[in-house]
Enzyme design. Sequence first.
Site, PDB file in Angstrom:
ATOM      1  N   GLY A   9      -8.759  -7.928  18.743  1.00  0.00           N
ATOM      2  CA  GLY A   9      -7.230  -8.528  19.511  1.00  0.00           C
ATOM      3  C   GLY A   9      -6.175  -7.133  18.459  1.00  0.00           C
ATOM      4  O   GLY A   9      -6.588  -5.662  18.258  1.00  0.00           O
ATOM      5  N   CYS A  10      -5.266  -7.659  18.351  1.00  0.00           N
ATOM      6  CA  CYS A  10      -4.143  -6.681  17.746  1.00  0.00           C
ATOM      7  C   CYS A  10      -4.962  -5.878  16.897  1.00  0.00           C
ATOM      8  O   CYS A  10      -5.027  -6.156  15.604  1.00  0.00           O
ATOM      9  CB  CYS A  10      -2.535  -7.676  17.842  1.00  0.00           C
ATOM     10  SG  CYS A  10      -1.685  -5.834  17.027  1.00  0.00           S
ATOM     11  N   PHE A  11      -4.609  -4.444  16.921  1.00  0.00           N
ATOM     12  CA  PHE A  11      -4.617  -3.372  16.012  1.00  0.00           C
ATOM     13  C   PHE A  11      -4.473  -3.757  14.767  1.00  0.00           C
ATOM     14  O   PHE A  11      -4.801  -3.190  13.213  1.00  0.00           O
ATOM     15  CB  PHE A  11      -5.138  -2.595  16.445  1.00  0.00           C
ATOM     16  CG  PHE A  11      -4.415  -1.434  16.953  1.00  0.00           C
ATOM     17  CD1 PHE A  11      -3.112  -1.953  16.347  1.00  0.00           C
ATOM     18  CD2 PHE A  11      -4.877  -0.663  17.926  1.00  0.00           C
ATOM     19  CE1 PHE A  11      -2.188  -0.934  17.629  1.00  0.00           C
ATOM     20  CE2 PHE A  11      -4.205   0.071  18.709  1.00  0.00           C
ATOM     21  CZ  PHE A  11      -2.663  -0.237  18.927  1.00  0.00           C
ATOM     22  N   TRP A  12      -3.121  -4.151  14.492  1.00  0.00           N
ATOM     23  CA  TRP A  12      -1.844  -4.345  13.855  1.00  0.00           C
ATOM     24  C   TRP A  12      -2.995  -4.969  12.102  1.00  0.00           C
ATOM     25  O   TRP A  12      -2.972  -4.886  10.997  1.00  0.00           O
ATOM     26  CB  TRP A  12      -1.023  -4.612  13.770  1.00  0.00           C
ATOM     27  CG  TRP A  12      -0.085  -3.943  14.713  1.00  0.00           C
ATOM     28  CD1 TRP A  12      -0.591  -2.457  14.775  1.00  0.00           C
ATOM     29  CD2 TRP A  12       0.929  -4.194  15.791  1.00  0.00           C
ATOM     30  NE1 TRP A  12       0.713  -2.375  16.207  1.00  0.00           N
ATOM     31  CE2 TRP A  12       1.439  -3.478  15.953  1.00  0.00           C
ATOM     32  CE3 TRP A  12       1.808  -5.722  15.122  1.00  0.00           C
ATOM     33  CZ2 TRP A  12       2.420  -3.631  17.267  1.00  0.00           C
ATOM     34  CZ3 TRP A  12       3.191  -5.287  16.528  1.00  0.00           C
ATOM     35  CH2 TRP A  12       2.994  -4.583  16.701  1.00  0.00           C
ATOM     36  N   GLU A  53      -8.393  -1.947  21.676  1.00  0.00           N
ATOM     37  CA  GLU A  53      -7.363  -1.639  20.356  1.00  0.00           C
ATOM     38  C   GLU A  53      -8.343  -2.084  20.038  1.00  0.00           C
ATOM     39  O   GLU A  53      -9.077  -2.946  19.146  1.00  0.00           O
ATOM     40  CB  GLU A  53      -6.471  -2.519  20.638  1.00  0.00           C
ATOM     41  CG  GLU A  53      -5.077  -2.217  21.114  1.00  0.00           C
ATOM     42  CD  GLU A  53      -4.172  -2.948  20.552  1.00  0.00           C
ATOM     43  OE1 GLU A  53      -3.443  -3.771  19.638  1.00  0.00           O
ATOM     44  OE2 GLU A  53      -3.101  -3.363  21.513  1.00  0.00           O
TER      45      GLU A  53
END
Length: 166
Positions: A9-12, A53
């Site tokens: 998912g979102c890499f952050w 990502e």
Amino acid sequence: MKEIVFAGGCFWGVEAYFKLIDGVVTSTVGYANGHKENPTYEEVCSKKTGHSEACYLTYDEDKISLAELLKAYWAIVDPTVLNRQGPDVGEQYRTGIYFTDQEDLEIINTSKLEEQKKYSAPIVTEIQPLTKFWDAEAYHQDYLEKNPYGYCHIPLDEIRKKMNKS
């Protein structure tokens, strides 16, 4: 040092999560296994590059094993959902494990088989050799450290409490 790349998912959030784990030495967010050379975030989001990502990790095998990292990875993803994690939808948000050492494949596959026992639906997480990794733009690196109230689909506060880290 050993290397592994995780897409979840979102890499952050993936980066922030793995930075909490003792033995992870470095983390870099970026774009893995697509067909466009040196893509931008906007290009990856356009769904025309084939990249996910991802978070590129180096880790100290004397402090944490690949099997332990994989267990940590499975804890933050739903591996049965294609092209989505949390509210983020698109092929760039697919789950993936990209390895740099062919010898790691057996450990990864064993881990996947063990994880599959928890689900009735099949695991759709990509497991592939890392063919390309492009660092994301500087503002994406350590994003949640620089923006502590930034968006994250991973419950980092709960995880920190469990790990007794603030």
